[in-house]
Write an enzyme that holds these catalytic residues in place. Structure first.
Site, PDB file in Angstrom:
ATOM      1  N   CYS A  45       0.826  -1.214   0.000  1.00 29.85           N
ATOM      2  CA  CYS A  45       0.000   0.000   0.000  1.00 29.85           C
ATOM      3  C   CYS A  45       0.857   1.260   0.000  1.00 29.85           C
ATOM      4  O   CYS A  45       0.495   2.265  -0.617  1.00 29.85           O
ATOM      5  CB  CYS A  45      -0.940   0.002   1.199  1.00 29.85           C
ATOM      6  SG  CYS A  45      -2.164  -1.329   1.165  1.00 29.85           S
ATOM      7  N   THR A  46       1.994   1.213   0.672  1.00 28.73           N
ATOM      8  CA  THR A  46       2.892   2.368   0.687  1.00 28.73           C
ATOM      9  C   THR A  46       3.335   2.711  -0.727  1.00 28.73           C
ATOM     10  O   THR A  46       3.349   3.885  -1.127  1.00 28.73           O
ATOM     11  CB  THR A  46       4.113   2.083   1.587  1.00 28.73           C
ATOM     12  OG1 THR A  46       3.662   1.810   2.915  1.00 28.73           O
ATOM     13  CG2 THR A  46       5.074   3.260   1.600  1.00 28.73           C
TER      14      THR A  46
END
Length: 218
Positions: A45-46
């Site tokens: 997700c980062t």
């Protein structure tokens, strides 16, 4: 509630990293891309949030606003933003919705109604379904709905491609073939007669009686 294409996107109020929003009001007359995450400070997700940060101007060129959601509080998002910039090389200038009570994840059918009412103690695996992309039109209707597994990063160039297609096909009586991109030939829809096609798409090609192609209209 199961959400489908052409359903009205559920409206909500929420706290974000840029203050409170009323979702439909926030969209206004724009297109919107809502993409969700199972938890802050997760690796895939980062990279995704960083990718969207790098493409935000491309979405803006298309009249599309982007907004993220993660089932953690807003103050956690704000701390995560520095990691996202460190990894992706671009600041996160778009809002991130806080959903610590899981209300929006449930509203958008990403989590079951009995999933509880707090993000506290929940692991990314428990929140695995909260990895979706919704593209919403100015009419507040859902135009696209994609769900991804946790181990596969999303391709936001594809979301831009789909936006280009949807905006083109909303304006003209055309469709786009597999793997289409800006500038490629389009498909003339069945709603256009051959006589009308002669006028609107001079020089079009009949590949099959039901498949007619032409240059992309402007």
């Amino acid at each position: 509630m199961s959400l489908r294409i052409n359903d009205t996107a559920p409206d909500f109020t929420a706290e974000t990293t840029q203050g409170p929003i009323h979702f439909h009001e926030w969209i206004g007359d724009n297109w919107a891309v809502l993409f969700s995450h199972p938890k802050d400070f997760t690796p895939v997700c980062t990279t995704e949030l960083g990718a969207v940060a790098s493409l935000e101007s491309e979405f803006a060129k298309r009249g599309a606003k982007v907004i993220g959601l993660s089932v953690d509080p807003v103050d956690s998002h704000s701390k995560w933003a520095q990691d996202i910039e460190d990894v992706g090389g671009h600041p996160v200038n778009y809002p991130m919705i806080g959903d610590p009570d899981l209300k929006i994840a449930k509203l958008y059918d990403m989590l079951a109604a009995d999933a509880g009412d707090t993000s506290e103690g929940r692991t990314p695996a428990l929140n695995a379904p909260v990895r979706t992309v919704f593209v919403i039109g100015p009419d507040k209707k859902i135009k696209l709905h994609l769900a991804y597994p946790m181990t596969t990063g999303r391709n936001f160039d594809e979301i831009l491609r789909v936006l280009d297609s949807m905006q083109l096909t909303a304006k003209h009586k055309v469709a786009t073939p597999a793997n289409w991109k800006q500038g490629d030939d389009i498909i003339i829809t069945a709603a256009v007669s051959n006589d009308e096609a002669d006028k609107s798409f001079p020089g079009y090609k009949t590949v099959k009686p039901y498949l007619r192609t032409a240059a992309q209209p402007q």
